[in-house]
Write an enzyme that holds these catalytic residues in place. Structure first.
Site, PDB file in Angstrom:
ATOM      1  N   TRP A  21       0.814  -1.124  -0.062  1.00  0.00           N
ATOM      2  CA  TRP A  21      -0.040   0.099   0.043  1.00  0.00           C
ATOM      3  C   TRP A  21       0.640   1.183  -0.095  1.00  0.00           C
ATOM      4  O   TRP A  21       1.734   1.254   0.801  1.00  0.00           O
ATOM      5  CB  TRP A  21      -0.918   0.123   1.117  1.00  0.00           C
ATOM      6  CG  TRP A  21      -1.444   1.387   1.358  1.00  0.00           C
ATOM      7  CD1 TRP A  21      -0.716   2.319   2.129  1.00  0.00           C
ATOM      8  CD2 TRP A  21      -2.819   2.006   1.126  1.00  0.00           C
ATOM      9  NE1 TRP A  21      -1.659   3.438   2.547  1.00  0.00           N
ATOM     10  CE2 TRP A  21      -2.677   3.231   1.833  1.00  0.00           C
ATOM     11  CE3 TRP A  21      -3.809   1.314   0.564  1.00  0.00           C
ATOM     12  CZ2 TRP A  21      -3.922   3.992   1.515  1.00  0.00           C
ATOM     13  CZ3 TRP A  21      -4.999   2.014   0.352  1.00  0.00           C
ATOM     14  CH2 TRP A  21      -5.043   3.574   0.775  1.00  0.00           C
ATOM     15  N   ASN A  23       0.335   5.656   0.044  1.00  0.00           N
ATOM     16  CA  ASN A  23      -0.488   7.077   0.062  1.00  0.00           C
ATOM     17  C   ASN A  23       0.528   8.193  -0.192  1.00  0.00           C
ATOM     18  O   ASN A  23       1.297   8.100  -1.114  1.00  0.00           O
ATOM     19  CB  ASN A  23      -1.592   7.052   1.196  1.00  0.00           C
ATOM     20  CG  ASN A  23      -1.150   7.162   2.592  1.00  0.00           C
ATOM     21  OD1 ASN A  23      -0.787   5.927   3.142  1.00  0.00           O
ATOM     22  ND2 ASN A  23      -1.224   8.105   3.419  1.00  0.00           N
ATOM     23  N   ASP A  24       0.384   9.190   0.858  1.00  0.00           N
ATOM     24  CA  ASP A  24       0.956  10.467   0.722  1.00  0.00           C
ATOM     25  C   ASP A  24       2.538  10.479   0.302  1.00  0.00           C
ATOM     26  O   ASP A  24       3.334   9.906   0.712  1.00  0.00           O
ATOM     27  CB  ASP A  24       1.076  11.413   1.844  1.00  0.00           C
ATOM     28  CG  ASP A  24      -0.369  11.428   2.534  1.00  0.00           C
ATOM     29  OD1 ASP A  24      -1.358  10.989   1.882  1.00  0.00           O
ATOM     30  OD2 ASP A  24      -0.555  11.913   3.571  1.00  0.00           O
ATOM     31  N   TRP A  48      -4.520   0.557   4.203  1.00  0.00           N
ATOM     32  CA  TRP A  48      -3.738   1.340   4.986  1.00  0.00           C
ATOM     33  C   TRP A  48      -3.404   0.710   6.324  1.00  0.00           C
ATOM     34  O   TRP A  48      -4.421   0.011   6.831  1.00  0.00           O
ATOM     35  CB  TRP A  48      -4.597   2.575   5.291  1.00  0.00           C
ATOM     36  CG  TRP A  48      -3.729   3.411   6.152  1.00  0.00           C
ATOM     37  CD1 TRP A  48      -3.006   4.821   5.802  1.00  0.00           C
ATOM     38  CD2 TRP A  48      -3.536   3.840   7.630  1.00  0.00           C
ATOM     39  NE1 TRP A  48      -2.533   5.514   6.698  1.00  0.00           N
ATOM     40  CE2 TRP A  48      -2.797   4.927   7.828  1.00  0.00           C
ATOM     41  CE3 TRP A  48      -4.344   2.984   8.712  1.00  0.00           C
ATOM     42  CZ2 TRP A  48      -2.796   5.246   9.234  1.00  0.00           C
ATOM     43  CZ3 TRP A  48      -4.126   3.410   9.892  1.00  0.00           C
ATOM     44  CH2 TRP A  48      -3.319   4.494  10.031  1.00  0.00           C
ATOM     45  N   GLU A 202      -4.743  18.639   6.292  1.00  0.00           N
ATOM     46  CA  GLU A 202      -3.407  17.626   6.264  1.00  0.00           C
ATOM     47  C   GLU A 202      -2.468  18.276   5.211  1.00  0.00           C
ATOM     48  O   GLU A 202      -2.735  19.099   4.371  1.00  0.00           O
ATOM     49  CB  GLU A 202      -3.923  16.258   5.975  1.00  0.00           C
ATOM     50  CG  GLU A 202      -4.874  15.748   6.751  1.00  0.00           C
ATOM     51  CD  GLU A 202      -5.000  14.155   6.355  1.00  0.00           C
ATOM     52  OE1 GLU A 202      -4.898  13.470   7.315  1.00  0.00           O
ATOM     53  OE2 GLU A 202      -5.480  13.792   5.267  1.00  0.00           O
TER      54      GLU A 202
END
Length: 492
Positions: A21, A23-24, A48, A202
């Protein structure tokens, strides 16, 4: 890492991890000829989970080499988002012999029966980011009353010879200053009564940009703030921006910032920030975002990986016709070195364009279109005749749009299928679009990047056609159209 054509939707020229996985994007920094891209990473699952920092490097922002995990969870918690810089002046004391890399990240701790704790910590590298040492004095910044206290973006502010940190704090951002990245003092807070507050704030960023059509030497500061999915608004997670002035302690928004302005009008560009330490002779402000949305990110139907980045973009700032500042995004120029021209129709009749496009079968390419501004048109990409993604311009309504209601698999979430549009008015005689298609994504840059839409799609493996769509009731078809198609099937 070699890519083979497969139906797991992995892009040919977009970065995604080999497995696990993502993400950012985190810690983007340029050092010793390499662009570093760190990222939120769960190596042991496709959803996540306990966050690590994954790591990849590139010399051209197109080909990426994935490296071993850079930062792993420890006794202080998991490793949330943050940034990285070159400590040129050895302000930290970590680099007595030559400059090196410093990562500033959030430690996230959430123990049973205890409240969430988020604090800021440091790690440093002497070997071009290949190995990292966590600072023994971590954390370097804590807050007793803020459960949301994360995503530090740090930069050197030369006028005051200090480091500045912008940090997300729930529904605001806070600015801190430090001479050495070890001791931090809060200088101001921003966000109350301004901007969109539909979700938690965020991944902030703050940086100066020259005004392209302003007076000589004119610049403004730009603040990016991403907004998490609140579960109510259909857009899910997205990113807004503010423009204004920064004098070292406080960000002062301009009048245009009283209106909410979005970086991207698609559904799948989130948490993006810019690269640190781009050489002055380059001078560009380079940006990349996570190409997904928290509304459905854990459910997308990829293979043994999940998560991809947008293409790298250059950020620019200019005045609009009414004197307001507007942020532009343009595809990074390095992509043009990998284009293979397959088709070019200049000022052609629509029948000629239709026939030429129909002959092509592609899944990773750039489509460049110019047409009269008074005309409406739509194109299909990643089509197999039954399923398709539609990109269009509606001149009567003054919008550009992506329609993914029939783009393939959208059953994993009720809010995935849909049509996403943005206002697009022009005083020019023509409209221009650059459309980047890459197996599982579409990125539309309209009017030289003044309007941008980014969407994931999940078409069947047979969806490799593109074409001009003609409606039987079309009132104002273009009298002509210029089209160029470039193959971008890059083997990373």
């Amino acid at each position: 890492m070699s890519l083979q054509l497969q139906n797991d939707y992995r892009g040919a020229y977009h970065f995604s991890p080999a497995r696990g996985w993502m993400n950012d994007p985190n810690g983007m920094v340029y050092w010793d000829g390499e662009y570093h891209l760190f990222f939120q990473y769960h190596p042991f699952g496709k959803t996540w989970g306990p966050m690590h920092w994954g790591h990849a490097v590139s010399r051209d922002l197109v080909h990426w080499q994935e490296l071993p995990v850079a930062l792993e969870p420890d006794e202080l918690g998991t490793i949330f988002s943050g940034s990285a810089v070159v400590d040129w002046k050895n302000t930290t004391g970590f680099f007595p012999e030559e400059p090196g890399l410093v990562a500033i990240f959030t430690h996230h701790s959430e123990l049973p029966g205890q409240s969430v704790c988020q604090s800021q910590s440091l790690a440093y590298s002497h070997d071009r980011g290949r190995t990292w040492h966590k600072y023994p004095g971590n954390p370097v910044l804590t807050h007793e009353s803020r459960p949301d206290f994360r995503d530090p973006k740090v930069f050197w502010y030369e006028p005051d010879h200090c480091w500045v940190m912008i940090l997300a704090c729930g529904q605001t951002v806070s600015l801190y200053r430090s001479p050495d990245m070890l001791q931090w003092t809060e200088s101001s807070e921003f966000g109350e009564g301004i901007g969109c507050h539909d979700g938690v704030w965020e991944c902030p960023d703050l940086f100066p940009l020259p005004v392209q059509n302003g007076a000589e030497g004119e610049q403004r500061w730009v603040m990016l703030v991403s907004i998490g999915d609140d579960g109510i608004h259909p857009e899910g997670s997205r990113t807004q921006y503010f423009t204004g002035q920064f004098e070292g302690t406080s960000f002062i928004p301009d009048e245009a910032s009283q209106q909410v302005r979005w970086l991207d009008y698609g559904r799948d560009n989130y948490a993006g920030v810019n690269w640190s330490d781009i050489p002055a002779e380059d001078g560009r402000r380079l940006y990349i975002g996570w190409m997904s949305n928290w509304r459905y990110a854990n459910m997308t139907p990829t293979g043994d990986w999940r998560g991809a980045m947008t293409i790298t973009r250059e950020l620019l700032l200019e005045y609009t016709k009414d004197g307001q500042l507007q942020l532009l995004q343009r595809p990074v120029a390095e992509l043009e070195s990998y284009r293979q021209l397959l088709l070019q129709c200049n000022h052609a009749r629509l029948e000629e364009v239709e026939v030429a496009l129909t002959a092509l079968h592609l899944r990773s390419y750039e489509l460049h279109i110019v047409l009269p501004a008074i005309s409406s048109a739509q194109w299909e990409v990643l089509s197999n005749g039954q399923q398709r993604t539609v990109i269009g311009v509606d001149a009567d309504r003054g919008v550009v749009y992506i329609d993914r209601t029939m783009s393939g698999d959208g059953t994993f979430h009720e809010h995935f299928a849909g049509r996403h549009e943005a206002a697009w008015s022009t005083t020019e005689d023509v409209r221009e679009l650059r459309i980047f298609v890459d197996r599982g994504s579409v990125e539309v840059f309209a009017d030289e990047g003044r309007t941008v839409l980014t969407d994931l799609v999940f078409p069947p493996a047979s969806a490799d056609r593109l074409g001009l769509m003609r409606a039987t009731n079309e009132q104002n078809p273009p009298a002509w159209m210029s089209v160029a198609v470039y193959d971008l099937s890059i083997d990373r």
